[in-house]
Scaffold this active site. Structure first.
Site, PDB file in Angstrom:
ATOM      1  CG  HIS A 184     -47.347  10.997  65.303  1.00 10.04           C
ATOM      2  ND1 HIS A 184     -46.086  10.719  64.834  1.00 10.04           N
ATOM      3  CD2 HIS A 184     -48.052  11.485  64.238  1.00 10.04           C
ATOM      4  CE1 HIS A 184     -46.011  11.013  63.543  1.00 10.04           C
ATOM      5  NE2 HIS A 184     -47.183  11.486  63.148  1.00 10.04           N
ATOM      6  CB  CYS A 200     -49.373  13.709  61.610  1.00  4.13           C
ATOM      7  SG  CYS A 200     -50.882  12.728  61.392  1.00  4.13           S
TER       8      CYS A 200
END
Length: 238
Positions: A184, A200
């Site tokens: 992301h 992440c």
């Protein structure tokens, strides 16, 4: 003997004399002040001359000086973490994503020994992981719902945050398999090249938008391991 004519002339002379005396008494000197018949009434003050009407001016709210905010992706990124095409030998098919966790790089394989290299931020100590996943979902300006594991560690976090420039997931997100991990964007571009996340993979908003345009649902993602201990696939975060 009483003379009536003499009496009438005498009465007329007396009346005229009385009228003359009364007139002189009321006339007085020419410069005398006028008699104030009702002293308990005070004279009104003189009225000011009316001012000319001014044209109507609509109300204008006061202005305040504000400091313009900088674009979050204008933070100077070290040259080695800037997006660039590089030589990259691999047997993986074009379109594959390879996450070089130790060196904080993401490679998008072009084929012919070439790849697009992006600088990334990865999991901090204890939150790195490795394995093979695939992109199962893509989202623009995604909402963020921290998983229960993350809230247990950081109870001050919001339970849900709508997508937008202030959202930690940034401009784009690609969800990996059935895990809570994502590739992301970020609203903290100064963290690129660092081990800061809960697992992440983050890129600048500009870079994640570029990668997003290249990636399809089903894209293979290979995450290379760190030498330190790493978290299990299910214990994730952002």
């Amino acid at each position: 003997m009483f003379n009536l004519d003499t009496f009438r002339n005498y009465s007329r002379a007396v009346a005229l004399s009385a009228v003359a005396v009364t007139a002189i008494a009321f006339a007085g000197p020419a410069k005398a002040a006028p008699v104030q018949l009702f002293p308990f009434f005070q004279p009104l003050p003189p009225m000011a001359a009316p001012q000319p009407l001014q044209p109507y001016q609509p109300y204008q709210a006061p202005t305040y000086q504000t400091t313009p905010s900088e674009d979050q992706d204008t933070v100077e990124t070290p040259a080695r973490f800037r997006r660039q095409n590089v030589a990259y030998a691999t047997r993986e098919a074009p379109g594959t994503i390879i996450i070089d966790t130790p060196n904080t790089y993401l490679y998008y394989v072009l084929g012919g020994g070439q790849a697009v290299r992006y600088g990334i931020g990865v999991g901090r100590d204890g939150f790195t992981w490795s394995g093979v996943q695939s992109v199962t979902k893509k989202a623009e300006w995604p909402d963020w719902t921290p998983p229960p594991e993350m809230i247990a560690r950081q109870p001050y976090l919001p339970r849900h945050m709508a997508g937008g420039p202030g959202n930690p997931l940034g401009a784009r997100a690609m969800y990996l398999g059935g895990t809570v991990y994502r590739i992301h964007g970020t609203n903290a571009p100064d963290t690129i090249g660092k081990h800061v996340s809960s697992g992440c993979i983050r890129l600048t908003n500009d870079d994640v938008t570029d990668l997003y345009s290249r990636v399809n649902v089903g894209t293979k993602v290979i995450v290379l391991p760190m030498t330190e201990r790493r978290a299990d696939l299910g214990s994730a975060t952002r």
